[in-house]
Write a protein that holds these residues in place. Sequence first.
Motif, PDB file in Angstrom:
ATOM      1  N   ASP A  60       0.806  -1.210   0.000  1.00 52.45           N
ATOM      2  CA  ASP A  60       0.000   0.000   0.000  1.00 52.45           C
ATOM      3  C   ASP A  60       0.843   1.266   0.000  1.00 52.45           C
ATOM      4  N   GLN A  61       2.117   1.192   0.477  1.00 53.12           N
ATOM      5  CA  GLN A  61       2.963   2.378   0.427  1.00 53.12           C
ATOM      6  C   GLN A  61       3.249   2.780  -1.023  1.00 53.12           C
ATOM      7  N   ILE A  62       3.520   1.786  -1.863  1.00 51.40           N
ATOM      8  CA  ILE A  62       3.759   2.087  -3.279  1.00 51.40           C
ATOM      9  C   ILE A  62       2.491   2.637  -3.911  1.00 51.40           C
ATOM     10  N   ALA A  63       1.344   2.040  -3.575  1.00 58.38           N
ATOM     11  CA  ALA A  63       0.077   2.526  -4.134  1.00 58.38           C
ATOM     12  C   ALA A  63      -0.178   3.971  -3.734  1.00 58.38           C
ATOM     13  N   ASN A  64       0.067   4.301  -2.465  1.00 57.60           N
ATOM     14  CA  ASN A  64      -0.140   5.678  -2.014  1.00 57.60           C
ATOM     15  C   ASN A  64       0.819   6.642  -2.701  1.00 57.60           C
ATOM     16  N   ALA A  65       2.036   6.157  -3.004  1.00 54.31           N
ATOM     17  CA  ALA A  65       3.001   7.013  -3.692  1.00 54.31           C
ATOM     18  C   ALA A  65       2.570   7.317  -5.126  1.00 54.31           C
ATOM     19  N   LEU A  66       1.740   6.450  -5.719  1.00 52.55           N
ATOM     20  CA  LEU A  66       1.264   6.667  -7.081  1.00 52.55           C
ATOM     21  C   LEU A  66       0.086   7.640  -7.151  1.00 52.55           C
TER      22      LEU A  66
END
Length: 272
Positions: free
Chosen positions: A177-183
């Motif tokens: 989810d950290q990568i998703a939030n960064a997108l």
Amino acid sequence: MTALTSPLGRLRWTFTDGFTLIGRELGRLRHDPGELIVALIFPAIMVVLFGYVFGSAIQVPGGGDYREYLMPGLFAMVTFSALMGVMTRMASDASRGVMDRFRSMPMARSAVPFGQTGADLLIGLLMLAIMVAAGLLVGWQPHHGLLPTTQAFLLMIVLRYALSWAGVYVGLAVKNDQIANALVPLFLPFTMLSNAFVPTAGMPGWLRFLADWNPVSALTAATRQLFGNPGAPSANAVWPLAHPVATVLLWSAALLMIFVPLSLRAYSRKGR
């Protein structure tokens, strides 16, 4: 052939479990109201911010009230938020092990993506309702009657559902989810590079090409046309803007044909 192994039985099983997961997702938002409150306040803030800040400085092509020009663009912006919303929820469930627990249960594998996209559709309808109310308060209104207005909102719903499937696939593809939030911040430039807030005529040629072929521009142009709001495209515009309704339907069909099978395959592979 048993009831569950027949095609009709599998379909019924998928929809039954999918509706259960829609209820689960809506229940999760009820117990975590912060996310829902932000999602519901966001449309109203956008109407006030863009309507009154930009409205004092931008001339509408052909004349007219800027807030009436703006509202179809904001409707498009809310529609495209489906991709980011579903992506982050899918990535969050995957990173916290929720997907693994679902796979260990006697439920249809395809029910999880169907449940996520169905829940997002209900959330999107609520967001659209709030934005309509805010738009009416600041002076926006449709001018072409009930049927074209209904068609405009149906276009938004169809495209939002198609985009939510893209969100399912991207959410399963990213690692957590950290990568998703960064997108998520990439969403704003994509919607801004369109005719949603300003006319594209003043943009440099290469930038105008990208904006005119942006699906956000097609949805914005289609709803302006159906609502009878200022800024509707002329007949000599580029093809996506000269035929915006057909363009939105083509985008929706293409997204569904590509991302429904990809999402179902990605979800099945995650369990191996």
